[in-house]
Scaffold this motif. Structure first.
Motif, PDB file in Angstrom:
ATOM      1  N   ALA A 167       0.602  -1.323   0.371  1.00  0.00           N
ATOM      2  CA  ALA A 167       0.162   0.042  -0.019  1.00  0.00           C
ATOM      3  C   ALA A 167       0.539   1.621  -0.862  1.00  0.00           C
ATOM      4  O   ALA A 167       0.603   1.900  -0.674  1.00  0.00           O
ATOM      5  CB  ALA A 167      -0.793  -0.178   1.113  1.00  0.00           C
ATOM      6  N   ASP A 168       2.259   0.958   0.934  1.00  0.00           N
ATOM      7  CA  ASP A 168       2.797   2.469   0.437  1.00  0.00           C
ATOM      8  C   ASP A 168       3.032   2.521  -1.117  1.00  0.00           C
ATOM      9  O   ASP A 168       4.004   4.212  -0.900  1.00  0.00           O
ATOM     10  CB  ASP A 168       3.875   2.382   1.313  1.00  0.00           C
ATOM     11  N   TRP A 169       3.057   2.173  -1.328  1.00  0.00           N
ATOM     12  CA  TRP A 169       3.638   2.342  -3.507  1.00  0.00           C
ATOM     13  C   TRP A 169       2.935   2.444  -3.747  1.00  0.00           C
ATOM     14  O   TRP A 169       2.751   3.163  -5.575  1.00  0.00           O
ATOM     15  CB  TRP A 169       4.110   0.906  -3.524  1.00  0.00           C
TER      16      TRP A 169
ATOM     17  N   ILE B   3       7.511  10.921 -17.918  1.00  0.00           N
ATOM     18  CA  ILE B   3       8.201  10.418 -16.133  1.00  0.00           C
ATOM     19  C   ILE B   3       9.997   9.447 -16.583  1.00  0.00           C
ATOM     20  O   ILE B   3      10.790  10.270 -15.168  1.00  0.00           O
ATOM     21  CB  ILE B   3       7.574   9.288 -16.034  1.00  0.00           C
ATOM     22  N   ALA B   4      10.422   9.356 -16.776  1.00  0.00           N
ATOM     23  CA  ALA B   4      11.979   9.253 -17.064  1.00  0.00           C
ATOM     24  C   ALA B   4      12.676  10.653 -16.502  1.00  0.00           C
ATOM     25  O   ALA B   4      12.846  10.579 -15.770  1.00  0.00           O
ATOM     26  CB  ALA B   4      12.384   9.013 -18.061  1.00  0.00           C
ATOM     27  N   ASP B   5      11.920  11.893 -17.172  1.00  0.00           N
ATOM     28  CA  ASP B   5      12.393  12.960 -16.427  1.00  0.00           C
ATOM     29  C   ASP B   5      12.345  13.716 -14.860  1.00  0.00           C
ATOM     30  O   ASP B   5      13.397  13.959 -14.453  1.00  0.00           O
ATOM     31  CB  ASP B   5      12.163  14.027 -17.568  1.00  0.00           C
ATOM     32  N   VAL B   6      10.928  13.863 -14.598  1.00  0.00           N
ATOM     33  CA  VAL B   6      11.164  13.404 -13.278  1.00  0.00           C
ATOM     34  C   VAL B   6      11.473  12.309 -12.084  1.00  0.00           C
ATOM     35  O   VAL B   6      12.332  12.947 -11.517  1.00  0.00           O
ATOM     36  CB  VAL B   6       9.403  13.204 -12.835  1.00  0.00           C
ATOM     37  N   ILE B   7      12.165  11.306 -12.851  1.00  0.00           N
ATOM     38  CA  ILE B   7      12.943  10.085 -12.408  1.00  0.00           C
ATOM     39  C   ILE B   7      14.137  10.593 -12.231  1.00  0.00           C
ATOM     40  O   ILE B   7      14.793  10.670 -11.133  1.00  0.00           O
ATOM     41  CB  ILE B   7      12.356   8.638 -12.346  1.00  0.00           C
ATOM     42  N   GLN B   8      14.471  10.784 -13.087  1.00  0.00           N
ATOM     43  CA  GLN B   8      15.729  11.683 -13.203  1.00  0.00           C
ATOM     44  C   GLN B   8      16.549  12.588 -12.430  1.00  0.00           C
ATOM     45  O   GLN B   8      17.753  12.196 -12.209  1.00  0.00           O
ATOM     46  CB  GLN B   8      16.580  11.723 -14.910  1.00  0.00           C
ATOM     47  N   GLN B   9      15.297  13.495 -12.091  1.00  0.00           N
ATOM     48  CA  GLN B   9      15.530  14.963 -11.643  1.00  0.00           C
ATOM     49  C   GLN B   9      15.642  14.736  -9.951  1.00  0.00           C
ATOM     50  O   GLN B   9      16.080  15.731  -9.665  1.00  0.00           O
ATOM     51  CB  GLN B   9      14.813  16.073 -12.384  1.00  0.00           C
ATOM     52  N   LEU B  10      14.256  14.102  -9.949  1.00  0.00           N
ATOM     53  CA  LEU B  10      14.311  13.511  -8.361  1.00  0.00           C
ATOM     54  C   LEU B  10      15.157  13.201  -7.837  1.00  0.00           C
ATOM     55  O   LEU B  10      15.023  12.993  -6.182  1.00  0.00           O
ATOM     56  CB  LEU B  10      12.868  13.807  -8.106  1.00  0.00           C
ATOM     57  N   GLN B  11      16.275  11.780  -8.306  1.00  0.00           N
ATOM     58  CA  GLN B  11      16.527  10.667  -7.596  1.00  0.00           C
ATOM     59  C   GLN B  11      15.976  10.395  -6.526  1.00  0.00           C
ATOM     60  O   GLN B  11      16.830  10.749  -5.649  1.00  0.00           O
ATOM     61  CB  GLN B  11      17.654  11.523  -8.009  1.00  0.00           C
TER      62      GLN B  11
ATOM     63  N   ASP C  75       1.129   5.665  -9.297  1.00  0.00           N
ATOM     64  CA  ASP C  75       1.942   5.243  -8.673  1.00  0.00           C
ATOM     65  C   ASP C  75       3.955   5.138  -9.325  1.00  0.00           C
ATOM     66  O   ASP C  75       4.083   5.928  -7.856  1.00  0.00           O
ATOM     67  CB  ASP C  75       1.789   3.893  -8.419  1.00  0.00           C
ATOM     68  N   ARG C  76       4.049   5.662 -10.128  1.00  0.00           N
ATOM     69  CA  ARG C  76       5.534   5.526 -10.513  1.00  0.00           C
ATOM     70  C   ARG C  76       5.236   7.492  -9.688  1.00  0.00           C
ATOM     71  O   ARG C  76       6.750   7.796  -9.614  1.00  0.00           O
ATOM     72  CB  ARG C  76       5.408   5.895 -11.523  1.00  0.00           C
ATOM     73  N   ILE C  77       4.819   8.421 -10.251  1.00  0.00           N
ATOM     74  CA  ILE C  77       4.677   9.365  -9.739  1.00  0.00           C
ATOM     75  C   ILE C  77       4.919   9.670  -7.961  1.00  0.00           C
ATOM     76  O   ILE C  77       5.440  10.691  -7.658  1.00  0.00           O
ATOM     77  CB  ILE C  77       4.544  10.843 -10.702  1.00  0.00           C
ATOM     78  N   TYR C  78       3.849   9.219  -7.982  1.00  0.00           N
ATOM     79  CA  TYR C  78       3.675   9.534  -6.480  1.00  0.00           C
ATOM     80  C   TYR C  78       4.861   8.884  -5.694  1.00  0.00           C
ATOM     81  O   TYR C  78       4.821   9.739  -4.781  1.00  0.00           O
ATOM     82  CB  TYR C  78       2.649   8.392  -5.964  1.00  0.00           C
ATOM     83  N   ASN C  79       4.919   8.007  -6.059  1.00  0.00           N
ATOM     84  CA  ASN C  79       6.641   7.497  -5.515  1.00  0.00           C
ATOM     85  C   ASN C  79       8.020   8.200  -5.761  1.00  0.00           C
ATOM     86  O   ASN C  79       8.972   8.399  -5.050  1.00  0.00           O
ATOM     87  CB  ASN C  79       6.702   5.525  -5.621  1.00  0.00           C
ATOM     88  N   ALA C  80       8.139   8.682  -6.649  1.00  0.00           N
ATOM     89  CA  ALA C  80       9.110   9.572  -6.930  1.00  0.00           C
ATOM     90  C   ALA C  80       9.617  10.932  -6.518  1.00  0.00           C
ATOM     91  O   ALA C  80      10.387  10.820  -5.710  1.00  0.00           O
ATOM     92  CB  ALA C  80       9.409   9.877  -8.348  1.00  0.00           C
ATOM     93  N   PHE C  81       7.752  11.370  -6.378  1.00  0.00           N
ATOM     94  CA  PHE C  81       8.108  12.967  -4.978  1.00  0.00           C
ATOM     95  C   PHE C  81       8.304  12.148  -3.435  1.00  0.00           C
ATOM     96  O   PHE C  81       8.688  13.136  -3.123  1.00  0.00           O
ATOM     97  CB  PHE C  81       6.169  13.126  -4.905  1.00  0.00           C
ATOM     98  N   LYS C  82       7.032  11.219  -3.646  1.00  0.00           N
ATOM     99  CA  LYS C  82       6.889  10.287  -1.524  1.00  0.00           C
ATOM    100  C   LYS C  82       8.893  10.384  -1.549  1.00  0.00           C
ATOM    101  O   LYS C  82       9.219  10.803  -0.218  1.00  0.00           O
ATOM    102  CB  LYS C  82       6.862   9.523  -1.826  1.00  0.00           C
TER     103      LYS C  82
ATOM    104  N   SER D 224      14.622   7.823  -4.144  1.00  0.00           N
ATOM    105  CA  SER D 224      15.697   6.207  -3.040  1.00  0.00           C
ATOM    106  C   SER D 224      15.187   5.705  -3.138  1.00  0.00           C
ATOM    107  O   SER D 224      15.578   4.244  -2.993  1.00  0.00           O
ATOM    108  CB  SER D 224      15.851   7.129  -1.638  1.00  0.00           C
ATOM    109  N   GLN D 225      14.032   4.832  -3.022  1.00  0.00           N
ATOM    110  CA  GLN D 225      13.729   3.337  -3.719  1.00  0.00           C
ATOM    111  C   GLN D 225      12.691   3.371  -4.909  1.00  0.00           C
ATOM    112  O   GLN D 225      12.749   4.483  -5.872  1.00  0.00           O
ATOM    113  CB  GLN D 225      12.367   3.733  -2.597  1.00  0.00           C
ATOM    114  N   THR D 226      12.936   2.275  -5.793  1.00  0.00           N
ATOM    115  CA  THR D 226      12.010   1.785  -6.300  1.00  0.00           C
ATOM    116  C   THR D 226      11.413   0.749  -6.445  1.00  0.00           C
ATOM    117  O   THR D 226      11.319  -0.551  -5.390  1.00  0.00           O
ATOM    118  CB  THR D 226      13.775   0.630  -7.439  1.00  0.00           C
ATOM    119  N   PRO D 227       9.911   0.967  -6.398  1.00  0.00           N
ATOM    120  CA  PRO D 227       9.342   0.657  -6.431  1.00  0.00           C
ATOM    121  C   PRO D 227       9.234  -0.502  -6.831  1.00  0.00           C
ATOM    122  O   PRO D 227       9.262  -1.137  -7.690  1.00  0.00           O
ATOM    123  CB  PRO D 227       8.127   1.332  -6.892  1.00  0.00           C
ATOM    124  N   PRO D 228       8.086  -1.983  -6.373  1.00  0.00           N
ATOM    125  CA  PRO D 228       7.978  -3.140  -6.774  1.00  0.00           C
ATOM    126  C   PRO D 228       7.236  -3.259  -7.755  1.00  0.00           C
ATOM    127  O   PRO D 228       6.293  -2.128  -8.184  1.00  0.00           O
ATOM    128  CB  PRO D 228       7.847  -3.872  -4.883  1.00  0.00           C
ATOM    129  N   ARG D 229       7.374  -4.350  -7.955  1.00  0.00           N
ATOM    130  CA  ARG D 229       5.764  -4.869  -9.113  1.00  0.00           C
ATOM    131  C   ARG D 229       4.409  -4.461  -8.531  1.00  0.00           C
ATOM    132  O   ARG D 229       4.487  -5.292  -7.603  1.00  0.00           O
ATOM    133  CB  ARG D 229       6.328  -6.148 -10.496  1.00  0.00           C
TER     134      ARG D 229
END
Length: 329
Positions: free
Chosen positions: A34-36, A179-187, A126-133, A189-194
Motif C-alpha cells: 500500500a505504501d507504493w 516520467i523518465a525526466d521526473v525520476i531523473q531529476q528527483l532521483q 504510482d510511479r509519480i507518487y513514489n518519485a515525489f515521496k 531513493s527507492q524503486t517500487p516493486p511490481r
C-alpha cells in the motif's frame, strides 16, 4: 439520517425504483504494498472486507455479464442489485481482493490495461507518487509544464497536480518521456516493486476464482477524448488482440480510461465487437436499468463511510439526496 430513519427504503418503494449500482475499485493492497500506491486509488483490505460482508448479507451482487444480459432482454434489476468492478489490474486484486470475494461467493469484473500488463509497467500515477515521496532532490523543471521548488509545500502540491493533468492527456510515448525526466531529476531513493498482475497470474485467477470476469481497459491507458480516431481505435483493438493472445478468447467488457469518453470512442467499442462499456456516473443518475446505454454504463466509487456505502448501494442514490436538496431550495 436518510439511511437509518428508513427514508431511503421508503423512497425506493414509493418511487418504484429499479436498477443496479456498479461499484468501481482499484487497489486493495495490504500494508506491504500500500505504501507504493497512490492513496486516491486504494482501499484498506479491512474496509473492503466489511463492504463485501455487507453486500453478501444485504444486497444482491451479480456479475457484469448477468447485468448486461438482463438489460439486453429489457429487464430491470431490482433495487439493491450491485456489480463489482476493478480497474488497472493491480496485483493485490489477486492476493487480497479475490480471496475475500471468494469467501463471500461474490462475482466481479476486472478491467486490464493490456500494454501495461505485457510490459510489467506500473501505473504512471504510482510511479509519480513514489518519485515525489522518496525524492532526494527538491528542484523539478519540466519543459512546457513548469518549474518548482518542492521544499515549498504549495509548489509541491501544484507540481504534482500539474503533472497529473498533463500525464492524463498525454499519449504513451510522451508520458514515458515525462516520467523518465521526473525520476531523473528527483532521483528517488527507492524503486517500487511490481504492482500489476502478469498474464500468468491472470490465467491462474481464471482457474482459481471462476466468478471473476476479465475485461479490457485499453492498451496504454490514455485519454480517448484527447486523441484522434485512429489512435483510439488502435488502443481498443490492440487490447482485444492482447487479451485473445493471452487468454484464448475475445473479451466482452470495456472500461474507458479515466472514465473519459465521447460518441466516437463509444461507437468504436461497439464496432470492435465488445458487449458493454462502463463510465463514471459523475453525479448524474447512476442506477443502471433497461434505459441505460450499454456502452456508457455508469459507475460510482464506493464511499469509505459504512453508512454512505449502505445508502449508495440500496437504490436511493442519487435520487433521494437530489430530491431533498431540491425541496430544501
Amino acid at each position: 439520517m436518510m439511511y437509518w430513519t428508513g427514508t431511503a427504503f421508503t423512497y425506493v418503494k414509493v418511487q418504484q425504483l429499479k436498477g443496479a449500482t456498479i461499484l468501481m475499485y482499484h487497489s486493495v493492497a495490504s500494508s506491504k504494498l500500500a505504501d507504493w500506491i497512490e492513496p486516491a486509488v486504494h482501499i484498506e483490505p479491512s474496509a473492503f472486507e466489511n463492504q463485501m460482508c455487507f453486500l453478501a448479507n444485504y444486497r444482491k451482487v451479480i456479475s457484469l455479464g448477468e447485468l448486461v444480459a438482463q438489460l439486453k432482454q429489457g429487464e430491470n434489476p431490482p433495487p439493491g442489485t450491485v456489480v463489482l468492478t476493478f480497474d488497472d489490474g493491480y496485483l493485490d486484486n489477486m492476493t487480497v481482493a479475490a480471496p475475500i470475494l471468494a469467501r463471500y461467493s461474490l462475482p466481479a469484473t476486472w478491467y486490464l490495461p493490456t500494454g501495461l500488463i505485457s510490459r510489467s509497467e506500473n501505473p504512471w500515477i504510482d510511479r509519480i507518487y513514489n518519485a515525489f515521496k522518496s525524492r532526494t532532490q527538491t528542484k523539478l523543471s519540466i519543459q512546457s509544464i513548469g518549474s518548482w521548488d518542492l521544499l515549498d509545500l504549495p509548489q509541491q502540491i501544484l507540481a504534482y497536480q500539474k503533472l497529473k493533468e498533463t500525464l492524463i492527456e498525454s499519449g504513451w510515448p510522451e508520458r514515458e518521456n515525462i516520467i523518465a525526466d521526473v525520476i531523473q531529476q528527483l532521483q528517488p531513493s527507492q524503486t517500487p516493486p511490481r504492482l500489476l498482475l502478469t498474464w500468468d497470474e491472470i490465467r491462474k485467477v481464471r482457474q482459481e476464482f471462476p466468478k471473476i470476469e476479465i475485461g479490457v481497459h485499453s492498451t496504454n491507458h490514455i485519454d480517448f477524448t484527447n486523441h484522434p480516431q485512429e489512435i483510439v481505435r488502435a488502443e481498443i483493438q490492440q487490447s482485444i488482440i492482447d487479451f485473445e493472445r493471452e487468454l484464448g478468447h475475445k473479451p466482452e467488457h470495456f472500461a474507458f480510461p479515466y472514465n473519459r469518453h465521447h460518441a466516437m470512442s463509444r461507437q468504436l467499442v461497439q464496432e470492435l465487437g465488445l458487449s458493454s462499456a462502463v463510465v463514471y456516473g459523475d453525479g448524474r443518475e447512476v442506477l443502471v436499468n433497461n434505459t441505460s446505454v450499454l456502452f456508457a454504463l455508469p459507475r460510482i466509487e464506493p464511499p469509505h463511510s459504512s453508512t454512505l456505502f449502505r445508502l449508495y448501494t440500496g437504490g436511493a442514490f442519487p435520487g433521494l439526496p437530489k430530491a431533498l436538496l431540491k425541496r430544501a431550495a
